[in-house]
Design an enzyme around this catalytic site. Sequence first.
Site, PDB file in Angstrom:
ATOM      1  N   LYS A  81      35.029  45.815  38.570  1.00 20.94           N
ATOM      2  CA  LYS A  81      35.052  45.059  39.826  1.00 20.94           C
ATOM      3  C   LYS A  81      33.660  45.121  40.459  1.00 20.94           C
ATOM      4  O   LYS A  81      33.034  46.191  40.474  1.00 20.94           O
ATOM      5  CB  LYS A  81      36.099  45.677  40.764  1.00 20.94           C
ATOM      6  CG  LYS A  81      36.358  44.886  42.039  1.00 20.94           C
ATOM      7  CD  LYS A  81      37.476  45.537  42.848  1.00 20.94           C
ATOM      8  CE  LYS A  81      37.839  44.762  44.095  1.00 20.94           C
ATOM      9  NZ  LYS A  81      38.912  45.384  44.874  1.00 20.94           N
ATOM     10  N   SER A 156      42.598  42.093  46.115  1.00 21.95           N
ATOM     11  CA  SER A 156      41.247  41.611  45.975  1.00 21.95           C
ATOM     12  C   SER A 156      40.695  41.755  44.550  1.00 21.95           C
ATOM     13  O   SER A 156      39.778  41.027  44.183  1.00 21.95           O
ATOM     14  CB  SER A 156      40.322  42.350  46.937  1.00 21.95           C
ATOM     15  OG  SER A 156      40.255  43.715  46.619  1.00 21.95           O
ATOM     16  N   SER A 180      45.262  46.190  46.476  1.00 25.56           N
ATOM     17  CA  SER A 180      44.305  45.337  45.759  1.00 25.56           C
ATOM     18  C   SER A 180      44.232  45.568  44.250  1.00 25.56           C
ATOM     19  O   SER A 180      43.569  44.801  43.550  1.00 25.56           O
ATOM     20  CB  SER A 180      42.908  45.485  46.348  1.00 25.56           C
ATOM     21  OG  SER A 180      42.800  44.751  47.536  1.00 25.56           O
TER      22      SER A 180
END
Lengths: 488, 98
Positions: A81, A156, A180
């Site tokens: 990420k 996210s 997330s």
Amino acid sequence: MNDITSMPALMLASKIKNKELSVTEVLDQQLKVIHEREPLYNSYITIMDDEAQKQAKLVQQRIDAGELNDSPLAGVPIAIKDNICTKSVRTTCASKMLENFVPNYDATVIEKLKNSGVIVIGKVNLDEFAMGGSTKTSYFGPSKNPWNTDHVPGGSSGGSASVVAAEQAFISLGSDTGGSIRQPASYCGLVGFKPTYGTVSRYGLVALAPSLDQIGPFGRTISDCTAVLDIISGHDPKDSSSVNIKNYSYMEALVNDVKKMKIGVPNLFLNKDLDEDILNCFTEVVEIFENMGAEVEYFDMDKLKYGPQAYYVISCAEASSSLARFDGVRYGYRTNDYDGLTDLYKKSRSEAFGDEVKRRIMLGAFTQGPGNYEAYYNKAMKVRRLIYDEYQEAFDKYDILLSPESLTTAPHINYNNNDPKDKYRSEMLNVSVNLAGLPGVSIPCGRDKKGLPIGIQLIGNRFDEKKIIRAAYAFEQVKPYKRPSTLI
Amino acid sequence: MKFTKENFTYIADIVKLDFTKDEEEKVRKELNRMLHFIDSMNELDTDNIEPLTHINSLKNVFREDEEVEYRLSGQVTKNGIENKDDYYVVSKTNMFGG
């Protein structure tokens, strides 16, 4: 179907270890699939072609020299990420603010992965500064769900989920502040693991809300996730919130046995807002656990419904402080035209932050402001205590808790819901786990009428990861992973 | 409590954000809807409840001082838009808001 990239990570690692496949061969196949599929999914912000080739050569040498015999994932490509710092590779947080930011150090999790011979192949999409649940707030545009590209992958950590489902990576890392990791895992039909707060070092993770953030893995199986967790967990002197406990080894929990395991199902999580397909699927899940010998009981947890309210106060307050460092001077975007330092700060921040980030900064500052601190921030911390206590009472009775992961499956990419009540209702299933610092894992359990994946969530007590790993593993033996039917 | 025109401007100044008139109107409306939702946590009685500030107990952890070599010269400032001789370059400033 690509025979190599569709393989589980642990199987791939053992083939590399047995010299059936070379690390470079695997990486070449992986990069080929990434470049082929990227126009469809938009999941990568940075693909590290050359950097990854260098790592691959080095890892092959270490494998050949017998240095990585104990590493379960040596040679396996991983996606990261893009809010986790990677040395000499830009780390954007999907924001215009950090579009050109290149860290000069690796996050602790990256160091650990590299030491274990895992190949970092790229940085993947997220909502700007991890604020959102769809990747739609990303400066680089939204990613797509590999099960149906008209739908979001969740967020996210949407890119982290999308790449593993689309076989553009075997495994990935995400971060979970209020769901997330778990929510995108469920939207993309994967396993997503949020560890206990303090298990994985946050050093090098660009903070959203430091008291809630935790890094965790995505994989196609619980075994793959557990192998990653084994590598990245552990005490780190560089993160004062990381906890020094002796046993951070989880692989031994991969046991197909839930006999006599006490599983609690909070009634609140099965409310009227739950999508019918999800409710039916969840009922089937409960039956599967009962058939395997677990004891499932429904019970009440009434305070959890105040989780999203407390979560938004606390996370925005912390985000407002975390994002104060972006000043247009030390790193990040700087405006071209300004008159004095204050103007430089204001224009740089206003031009580079997206709407959602600005809203949360404003809310966070408001709830800590004069006259509001007691009514909002302190009140939220008290609610957090009550939620924490309610979980502890539940774990006096049950080994693990079970719930649906989300009230709906992945929404359509054009779906917008601005009513806070609706928007945050779904988050009730997730945010309270972060408020209480608990471990949670989302595992796939079926599909809805549209063919989109449905996930369930297993929640454990603090540092009790092994119980949810055991339950997830046993469940996976009955409902094994299915790849998206849309993949070639 | 609500975002008014006055406290919105005051807070935006503190967090160093500029909003146009139209933006302000829109954001203020959205934030007030959010505050209305957040206010529902007042239904929960929290009298005599200790706020939870940290999940893991916070206590001092002592260790021996160790020398660690950091070679950061020239690396830290390079992410600044303008830098010179390992310093960040900004415009001339004075304490009266310059």
